[in-house]
Motif scaffolding. Sequence first.
Motif, PDB file in Angstrom:
ATOM      1  N   ILE A  34      -6.105 -18.110 -17.167  1.00  0.00           N
ATOM      2  CA  ILE A  34      -5.348 -18.165 -18.416  1.00  0.00           C
ATOM      3  C   ILE A  34      -6.178 -17.482 -19.493  1.00  0.00           C
ATOM      4  CG2 ILE A  34      -4.353 -19.695 -20.140  1.00  0.00           C
ATOM      5  CD1 ILE A  34      -3.951 -21.753 -17.933  1.00  0.00           C
ATOM      6  N   SER A  35      -5.564 -16.571 -20.221  1.00  0.00           N
ATOM      7  CA  SER A  35      -6.282 -15.827 -21.250  1.00  0.00           C
ATOM      8  C   SER A  35      -6.569 -16.711 -22.464  1.00  0.00           C
ATOM      9  CB  SER A  35      -5.467 -14.607 -21.690  1.00  0.00           C
ATOM     10  OG  SER A  35      -4.341 -15.018 -22.434  1.00  0.00           O
ATOM     11  N   LYS A  36      -7.498 -16.260 -23.268  1.00  0.00           N
ATOM     12  CA  LYS A  36      -7.866 -16.993 -24.485  1.00  0.00           C
ATOM     13  C   LYS A  36      -6.651 -17.114 -25.413  1.00  0.00           C
ATOM     14  CE  LYS A  36     -10.965 -16.893 -28.423  1.00  0.00           C
ATOM     15  NZ  LYS A  36     -11.854 -16.105 -29.244  1.00  0.00           N
ATOM     16  N   GLU A  37      -5.872 -16.040 -25.518  1.00  0.00           N
ATOM     17  CA  GLU A  37      -4.695 -16.042 -26.387  1.00  0.00           C
ATOM     18  C   GLU A  37      -3.664 -17.073 -25.924  1.00  0.00           C
ATOM     19  OE1 GLU A  37      -5.945 -13.110 -25.055  1.00  0.00           O
ATOM     20  OE2 GLU A  37      -6.951 -12.471 -26.891  1.00  0.00           O
ATOM     21  N   GLU A  38      -3.470 -17.169 -24.604  1.00  0.00           N
ATOM     22  CA  GLU A  38      -2.517 -18.150 -24.077  1.00  0.00           C
ATOM     23  C   GLU A  38      -2.997 -19.576 -24.348  1.00  0.00           C
ATOM     24  OE1 GLU A  38      -2.493 -16.748 -20.030  1.00  0.00           O
ATOM     25  OE2 GLU A  38      -0.567 -15.758 -20.296  1.00  0.00           O
ATOM     26  N   THR A  39      -4.297 -19.807 -24.201  1.00  0.00           N
ATOM     27  CA  THR A  39      -4.870 -21.122 -24.471  1.00  0.00           C
ATOM     28  C   THR A  39      -4.694 -21.489 -25.941  1.00  0.00           C
ATOM     29  OG1 THR A  39      -6.502 -20.761 -22.737  1.00  0.00           O
ATOM     30  CG2 THR A  39      -6.977 -22.506 -24.318  1.00  0.00           C
ATOM     31  N   GLU A  40      -4.972 -20.537 -26.837  1.00  0.00           N
ATOM     32  CA  GLU A  40      -4.818 -20.773 -28.276  1.00  0.00           C
ATOM     33  C   GLU A  40      -3.359 -21.071 -28.622  1.00  0.00           C
ATOM     34  OE1 GLU A  40      -6.391 -17.072 -29.624  1.00  0.00           O
ATOM     35  OE2 GLU A  40      -8.455 -17.835 -29.735  1.00  0.00           O
ATOM     36  N   LYS A  41      -2.446 -20.313 -28.040  1.00  0.00           N
ATOM     37  CA  LYS A  41      -1.013 -20.510 -28.309  1.00  0.00           C
ATOM     38  C   LYS A  41      -0.572 -21.891 -27.841  1.00  0.00           C
ATOM     39  CE  LYS A  41       3.490 -18.430 -27.476  1.00  0.00           C
ATOM     40  NZ  LYS A  41       4.236 -17.360 -26.813  1.00  0.00           N
ATOM     41  N   LYS A  42      -1.025 -22.325 -26.658  1.00  0.00           N
ATOM     42  CA  LYS A  42      -0.677 -23.648 -26.152  1.00  0.00           C
ATOM     43  C   LYS A  42      -1.221 -24.745 -27.059  1.00  0.00           C
ATOM     44  CE  LYS A  42      -0.127 -22.592 -21.264  1.00  0.00           C
ATOM     45  NZ  LYS A  42      -0.619 -22.825 -19.898  1.00  0.00           N
ATOM     46  N   GLU A  43      -2.447 -24.569 -27.560  1.00  0.00           N
ATOM     47  CA  GLU A  43      -3.038 -25.560 -28.458  1.00  0.00           C
ATOM     48  C   GLU A  43      -2.246 -25.626 -29.765  1.00  0.00           C
ATOM     49  OE1 GLU A  43      -7.440 -26.906 -30.006  1.00  0.00           O
ATOM     50  OE2 GLU A  43      -7.096 -24.778 -29.695  1.00  0.00           O
ATOM     51  N   TYR A  44      -1.876 -24.481 -30.308  1.00  0.00           N
ATOM     52  CA  TYR A  44      -1.090 -24.408 -31.536  1.00  0.00           C
ATOM     53  C   TYR A  44       0.244 -25.137 -31.352  1.00  0.00           C
ATOM     54  CZ  TYR A  44       1.608 -22.233 -35.324  1.00  0.00           C
ATOM     55  OH  TYR A  44       2.404 -22.011 -36.420  1.00  0.00           O
ATOM     56  N   ILE A  45       0.941 -24.844 -30.271  1.00  0.00           N
ATOM     57  CA  ILE A  45       2.241 -25.476 -30.001  1.00  0.00           C
ATOM     58  C   ILE A  45       2.072 -26.980 -29.805  1.00  0.00           C
ATOM     59  CG2 ILE A  45       4.113 -25.606 -28.303  1.00  0.00           C
ATOM     60  CD1 ILE A  45       3.773 -22.524 -27.994  1.00  0.00           C
TER      61      ILE A  45
END
Length: 162
Positions: free
Chosen positions: A28-39
Amino acid sequence: MKKIFIVIVLFLFLTLGCTLNDTKTPSISKEETEKKEYIKYVKKLKSVSDSSNDIPFDINIEYDKLTDEEIQYQVVIDNPKDKITDIKAIAIHDKQTDDVFPSIGIFDDSVNLILGEKPEGIVLVGYIPFEDKLEKFDCEFKVLVSYKINDNEYTSYFVTKK
């Protein structure tokens, strides 16, 4: 017979070797991890209805009429009562908007608030479409702040109606 055995073993090795490599889970990319945390934070905030007790810093929300069609709001987190580290924060509201909600520490580095040191506060800035007079503006704001004090993790919520 020996040659047939070697061919069969080589065939099985190549076939099984290729299939084993294909079963790896994609990272999982860093961007996907950040997006999941934001959501995750946005969903959590939507379900919160009350502010936390004993928040170890001040949270204030200020807003101004920026144009005839837009309000700018600022969520100010300051005056820490302790050394607060690894701060992540997000602010949401109950108005329709096309913008993302302002945050810190999710898509960028987390910050620290230490009494007498810079930065002295955190400001999250957002915009809300609003065409009426500022006196008629009615909005519910919710703020989530995740942080550490002495390496212990905490999450505080702030809910207010303007």
